[in-house]
Design a protein around this motif. Structure first.
Motif, PDB file in Angstrom:
ATOM      1  N   GLU A 112       0.878  -1.431  -0.555  1.00 10.60           N
ATOM      2  CA  GLU A 112       0.022   0.058   0.192  1.00 10.60           C
ATOM      3  C   GLU A 112       0.948   1.427  -0.009  1.00 10.60           C
ATOM      4  OE1 GLU A 112      -0.388  -2.784   1.923  1.00 10.60           O
ATOM      5  OE2 GLU A 112      -2.832  -2.448   2.236  1.00 10.60           O
ATOM      6  N   ASN A 186      -0.751   8.611   5.477  1.00 13.06           N
ATOM      7  CA  ASN A 186      -2.729   7.118   5.098  1.00 13.06           C
ATOM      8  C   ASN A 186      -2.391   5.767   6.019  1.00 13.06           C
ATOM      9  OD1 ASN A 186      -3.255   8.786   3.417  1.00 13.06           O
ATOM     10  ND2 ASN A 186      -1.469   8.174   1.173  1.00 13.06           N
ATOM     11  N   GLU A 190      -5.414   5.359   8.150  1.00 12.87           N
ATOM     12  CA  GLU A 190      -5.482   4.295   8.109  1.00 12.87           C
ATOM     13  C   GLU A 190      -6.408   3.168   9.483  1.00 12.87           C
ATOM     14  OE1 GLU A 190      -5.272   1.509   3.802  1.00 12.87           O
ATOM     15  OE2 GLU A 190      -4.095   0.725   5.968  1.00 12.87           O
TER      16      GLU A 190
END
Length: 193
Positions: A112, A186, A190
């Motif tokens: 990711e 992120n 997340e």
């Protein structure tokens, strides 16, 4: 230290200001950490001078309107060591110190992170490999033989525990470092969802 508290705060400032996280990071790294002028930051990143000025004015305004917040983010950015140097045919960037809990998240979300960096840089060919250094170099999901070759490239003099390493095939200063930090933002946000 690069940790989720610092990165989440920068994301909150992004929401409030309307500037992207990456733009805020570029200005904070270039102007507040490295002491570059807006013209230099603009040339290095291709972000317009006016935009750089507006972002910098916003960040500076926090010093008066929210001094604790300003001090927290600028101190956090100043304490982070971000070193980029050539190694063989690549450029190596080392981010240090990174919170050990964040390093664990990086290891488990390496694909990711790579994807977020590629989206932010708009260049799928820019990254060779991403690694972490909890106490030794680890390149998650990279076969052992290939991993050994990458480990040999990293100068021992630059190696610090609690680091994130990126070997770049292509590199735009400030812009690509901010893309890595944005990917870490992120990862942090997340995990809050």
């Amino acid at each position: 230290m690069i940790n989720c508290g610092l990165l989440e705060t920068i994301k909150n400032i992004s929401r409030e200001s309307g500037f992207t996280v990456a733009e805020l990071l570029v200005v904070m790294l270039g102007m507040h950490k490295e002491g570059l002028g807006r013209v230099s930051v603009s040339r290095k990143t291709s972000i317009g001078e006016r935009r750089i000025r507006r972002i910098n004015e916003y960040v500076k305004s926090l010093q008066k309107t929210r001094p604790e917040l300003y001090e927290f983010i600028t101190e956090g950015i100043h304490q982070a060591s971000i070193i980029t140097q050539p190694v063989k045919q690549y450029l190596l960037t080392i981010f240090h110190p990174v919170d050990p809990d964040l390093l664990k998240k990086v290891e488990s979300k390496i694909v990711e992170i790579r994807d977020w960096i590629i989206v932010e840089t708009r260049d799928r060919e820019c990254i060779e490999v991403i690694g972490i250094v909890p106490d030794r170099i680890v390149f998650p999901l990279v076969p052992e033989e290939l991993s050994r070759r990458y480990i040999e490239l990293v100068p021992a003099t630059l190696l610090e525990n609690n680091s994130v390493l990126v070997l770049w095939r292509k590199h735009i200063p400030l812009l690509y470092e901010s893309a890595v930090l944005n990917a870490l933002v992120n990862i942090c946000t997340e995990s809050m969802i």
